[in-house]
Design a protein around this motif. Sequence first.
Motif, PDB file in Angstrom:
ATOM      1  N   LEU A 175      -4.176   2.170   2.476  1.00 25.09           N
ATOM      2  CA  LEU A 175      -4.119   2.645   1.105  1.00 25.09           C
ATOM      3  C   LEU A 175      -4.850   1.687   0.173  1.00 25.09           C
ATOM      4  O   LEU A 175      -4.720   0.455   0.303  1.00 25.09           O
ATOM      5  CB  LEU A 175      -2.661   2.789   0.631  1.00 25.09           C
ATOM      6  N   ASP A 176      -5.590   2.253  -0.757  1.00 23.33           N
ATOM      7  CA  ASP A 176      -6.297   1.480  -1.778  1.00 23.33           C
ATOM      8  C   ASP A 176      -5.953   2.087  -3.137  1.00 23.33           C
ATOM      9  O   ASP A 176      -6.083   3.290  -3.351  1.00 23.33           O
ATOM     10  CB  ASP A 176      -7.806   1.509  -1.543  1.00 23.33           C
ATOM     11  N   ASP A 225      -5.467  -5.104  -3.755  1.00 25.50           N
ATOM     12  CA  ASP A 225      -4.725  -3.864  -4.003  1.00 25.50           C
ATOM     13  C   ASP A 225      -4.783  -2.949  -2.787  1.00 25.50           C
ATOM     14  O   ASP A 225      -4.686  -1.726  -2.918  1.00 25.50           O
ATOM     15  CB  ASP A 225      -5.291  -3.143  -5.227  1.00 25.50           C
ATOM     16  N   GLU A 226      -4.930  -3.525  -1.592  1.00 27.06           N
ATOM     17  CA  GLU A 226      -4.974  -2.756  -0.355  1.00 27.06           C
ATOM     18  C   GLU A 226      -3.655  -2.938   0.393  1.00 27.06           C
ATOM     19  O   GLU A 226      -3.140  -4.060   0.517  1.00 27.06           O
ATOM     20  CB  GLU A 226      -6.143  -3.200   0.526  1.00 27.06           C
ATOM     21  N   PHE A 227      -3.130  -1.831   0.913  1.00 31.24           N
ATOM     22  CA  PHE A 227      -1.846  -1.834   1.612  1.00 31.24           C
ATOM     23  C   PHE A 227      -1.987  -1.014   2.888  1.00 31.24           C
ATOM     24  O   PHE A 227      -2.947  -0.236   3.054  1.00 31.24           O
ATOM     25  CB  PHE A 227      -0.737  -1.232   0.745  1.00 31.24           C
ATOM     26  N   ALA A 228      -1.017  -1.168   3.782  1.00 35.38           N
ATOM     27  CA  ALA A 228      -0.992  -0.393   5.023  1.00 35.38           C
ATOM     28  C   ALA A 228       0.450  -0.009   5.330  1.00 35.38           C
ATOM     29  O   ALA A 228       1.379  -0.748   5.020  1.00 35.38           O
ATOM     30  CB  ALA A 228      -1.585  -1.193   6.185  1.00 35.38           C
ATOM     31  N   LEU A 265       3.150   9.990  -1.065  1.00 33.69           N
ATOM     32  CA  LEU A 265       2.838   8.733  -1.755  1.00 33.69           C
ATOM     33  C   LEU A 265       1.744   8.952  -2.801  1.00 33.69           C
ATOM     34  O   LEU A 265       1.815   8.420  -3.920  1.00 33.69           O
ATOM     35  CB  LEU A 265       2.400   7.687  -0.739  1.00 33.69           C
ATOM     36  N   ARG A 266       0.722   9.720  -2.420  1.00 33.95           N
ATOM     37  CA  ARG A 266      -0.387   9.958  -3.369  1.00 33.95           C
ATOM     38  C   ARG A 266       0.111  10.667  -4.620  1.00 33.95           C
ATOM     39  O   ARG A 266      -0.244  10.290  -5.755  1.00 33.95           O
ATOM     40  CB  ARG A 266      -1.476  10.786  -2.681  1.00 33.95           C
ATOM     41  N   VAL A 267       0.947  11.702  -4.450  1.00 36.15           N
ATOM     42  CA  VAL A 267       1.457  12.454  -5.601  1.00 36.15           C
ATOM     43  C   VAL A 267       2.349  11.562  -6.465  1.00 36.15           C
ATOM     44  O   VAL A 267       2.298  11.624  -7.698  1.00 36.15           O
ATOM     45  CB  VAL A 267       2.234  13.692  -5.099  1.00 36.15           C
ATOM     46  N   ALA A 268       3.162  10.704  -5.805  1.00 33.34           N
ATOM     47  CA  ALA A 268       4.053   9.833  -6.573  1.00 33.34           C
ATOM     48  C   ALA A 268       3.262   8.852  -7.434  1.00 33.34           C
ATOM     49  O   ALA A 268       3.596   8.614  -8.600  1.00 33.34           O
ATOM     50  CB  ALA A 268       4.993   9.088  -5.624  1.00 33.34           C
ATOM     51  N   VAL A 269       2.179   8.274  -6.872  1.00 33.26           N
ATOM     52  CA  VAL A 269       1.375   7.321  -7.643  1.00 33.26           C
ATOM     53  C   VAL A 269       0.610   8.044  -8.742  1.00 33.26           C
ATOM     54  O   VAL A 269       0.464   7.536  -9.867  1.00 33.26           O
ATOM     55  CB  VAL A 269       0.422   6.568  -6.693  1.00 33.26           C
ATOM     56  N   GLN A 270       0.124   9.241  -8.449  1.00 33.16           N
ATOM     57  CA  GLN A 270      -0.606   9.995  -9.480  1.00 33.16           C
ATOM     58  C   GLN A 270       0.305  10.348 -10.658  1.00 33.16           C
ATOM     59  O   GLN A 270      -0.115  10.327 -11.821  1.00 33.16           O
ATOM     60  CB  GLN A 270      -1.185  11.271  -8.848  1.00 33.16           C
ATOM     61  N   ILE A 313      -6.227   7.192   0.532  1.00 34.09           N
ATOM     62  CA  ILE A 313      -5.486   6.896   1.759  1.00 34.09           C
ATOM     63  C   ILE A 313      -6.319   7.309   2.957  1.00 34.09           C
ATOM     64  O   ILE A 313      -6.816   8.432   3.034  1.00 34.09           O
ATOM     65  CB  ILE A 313      -4.135   7.637   1.793  1.00 34.09           C
ATOM     66  N   GLY A 314      -6.480   6.369   3.884  1.00 34.73           N
ATOM     67  CA  GLY A 314      -7.096   6.675   5.169  1.00 34.73           C
ATOM     68  C   GLY A 314      -6.034   6.735   6.243  1.00 34.73           C
ATOM     69  O   GLY A 314      -5.166   5.867   6.315  1.00 34.73           O
ATOM     70  N   LEU A 315      -6.092   7.760   7.088  1.00 33.29           N
ATOM     71  CA  LEU A 315      -5.067   7.985   8.110  1.00 33.29           C
ATOM     72  C   LEU A 315      -5.732   8.069   9.472  1.00 33.29           C
ATOM     73  O   LEU A 315      -6.715   8.795   9.645  1.00 33.29           O
ATOM     74  CB  LEU A 315      -4.299   9.275   7.815  1.00 33.29           C
ATOM     75  N   VAL A 316      -5.199   7.292  10.428  1.00 29.39           N
ATOM     76  CA  VAL A 316      -5.661   7.391  11.820  1.00 29.39           C
ATOM     77  C   VAL A 316      -4.444   7.555  12.703  1.00 29.39           C
ATOM     78  O   VAL A 316      -3.376   7.014  12.428  1.00 29.39           O
ATOM     79  CB  VAL A 316      -6.472   6.154  12.254  1.00 29.39           C
ATOM     80  N   SER A 317      -4.614   8.329  13.774  1.00 27.15           N
ATOM     81  CA  SER A 317      -3.532   8.564  14.733  1.00 27.15           C
ATOM     82  C   SER A 317      -3.626   7.544  15.862  1.00 27.15           C
ATOM     83  O   SER A 317      -4.710   7.236  16.353  1.00 27.15           O
ATOM     84  CB  SER A 317      -3.620   9.980  15.289  1.00 27.15           C
TER      85      SER A 317
END
Length: 707
Positions: free
Chosen positions: A577-578, A621-624, A642-647, A664-668
Amino acid sequence: MTHRAHEGGPWGPEADETSGGGWLPGPLVRKLLLVPVLAIALSGALAAWWVSHAMGREAMDRLVSQQNDEVELVARLLASKIEQSQKVLSTVAEGITPEILDSPAWLEWLLQQGLPAVRFFDAIQVARKDGTLSVNLRYGRLAKASELDPVEREFLVRTLLDGKPQVSGVIGTSDADARVMFTMPLLRGEGRVIGAVSGVLRLQSQGLLPHSLALPARSESRLVVFTRDGVILSHPSLERVLGQISEEPGLAEAYARWLDVNQSHSGGGGTQVLGERVISLASVPMPRWMVARVSDAHAMLEPLQGAQHRAWGLVAGVTAMVCALTLAAMLWLARPLTLLRLRARSVLEQDEPKPWLRAQTGPSPTQVTGVESWPRARGEVDDVVQLLSRLLEGRHRLQRGTETLLRQLQSVLDHVPLGIAVTRAEQVEVVSQQVCRLLGYSPQELQGRSLVALLAPHEQGVDMAQQVHDAFAAHGGFDGELPLLCKDGGALWVRVRGHLVQPGEPARGVVWTLEDGTAEREARAQQAWERTHDSLTQLLNHTEMEHRLQVLLAERAEREWQPKGDAQEGSGVLLFLDLDHFTVVDDLAGRAMANDVLRRLASLLEAEARSSGWAARMGGDEFAVLLPGSSVERGRMVAERLRVAVQAWEPAYQGRSYGLGLSIGLVSLVPGLRDAAAVLHAADLACYEAQRAGGNRVHVGDAHSMA
């Protein structure tokens, strides 16, 4: 006391002989006999009261549970009726094709004879896209379009405009005329609305609320169905239908309380006890109806009161019989004590000096042994104390010598700045003041305490007592840290060394030395925490997150060799997350406000990941967020949440609001991944792609491309 006990007077032998001699129980025994009799009687009364109270409570709980289940069952039944009506109307709508809709004659024939499902409704209407009413079939006959109720026409028009199925409220003003309307849009293959069909059911019809719904009628209970606006739809008394629940005793207050708790009108239901009434409510969501059962608790529990009275009588009889048997048994058991009293009096009479010799023989046994400080009581206690005082006199002298030695030892321990304790059979015998200061006890409180009882539970469930035993068995002593219980309930880590008083002979006791190890332990814990956590946000740092991800990938690699049945449901996901527009906050509001934003975001991430994974600050400001065992779908849901909450969060500093976003970048974590650094880099690239696409969005990347 000794002189008076063996001379005349009310306490002397003459008094005992005139009252039956010493064969009768003494005054202490008579008091002891009275205590269990009173205790049994009181226990019987308390037991009867408790059983009666428990029976009433259980019966009330059973009534509440049964009534609540009944109301919820009726609510589900009504909901299923509504759903069934919608399904039937959907069947009718599926049978009306565009060609049939364009042919009024064919449509009329289809509704009157071609579709059996039409007979389920009391009335059927079909309208075109422009609002023209094609068919108005009421109670099996065709009616004019002008005869359609304006309210019904409004629901048809609303369905044409919205293109969604709808259920109306109650239409009509009388019991006979009350009805409910169901509407369904007619759609072409591409979803375009070409018309609408509606079905009408009378309120009291078998498809909705028949009169039998409120049966069986009971004088102490009534079942009521009403709308959220308080209009009664079903009632055991038919004249109350379409009345107001404000006129129903108890129900209006219960519904008002329900509305206070469920202000959004979306709550399920529940049971309330108001005075003598038990009121259960359940919600029928689709038509926004309520089902209520109002019962008179006193009338329903009346059969139980007769059983309680019979139980009281039975308990009273049993208690009286037990008291009598107990009294007889205790009289028989007290017989040896009565004989002991007679024997003690005989010994005292034989050993007691003659009155004329007392002046020459010195002080009496009472003065020598200090009997005056013993408990005083008429009868057995006075006699036994006199005999025991002579037998224990020698032992007192020995104890006084021992106490002198102990006081000397305690005086030494009181001035030693080291915590020292001596135990025998794991019980504290001697303890220094330093130990008392460490644990907050007085010496008297620690003496006689079990050493095992002073051990506090270990945070990781380690059996510390077993460790001490194993150390003594292997090395003949112990040297290490132990958690001890303080008087205030807290735990204190102490540096402890223990050695046998006599090597090879544990029965002679153990000497312990104790030192406070709190500072040393806290220093070690603080150093370990600082190595793995970010000081600003309190989250894991970059190194620790990479380490935990590497451990997880290694465990997954081992499980790849196991049978398929052992695999987890989800392979796990990693979010990178950035925080978008963070530099604006940093430049305009200042570093302190920017740090506050980071802490607030960290708190949000920690709350989301606490139960199923970990959150970390990777830098700036980068998190994981690492979610082991989660599927890609669930990971996307978490990321979007998370995106909606921050927005939606617009922090305000110094009178100015700041809009933020989250890329947000997502990898499986699919099978085959081995390198944690490569997976983190892949998630970082996916986050970068989300930023390139405009930011404030979720982008799913491929970790295999970097592994």
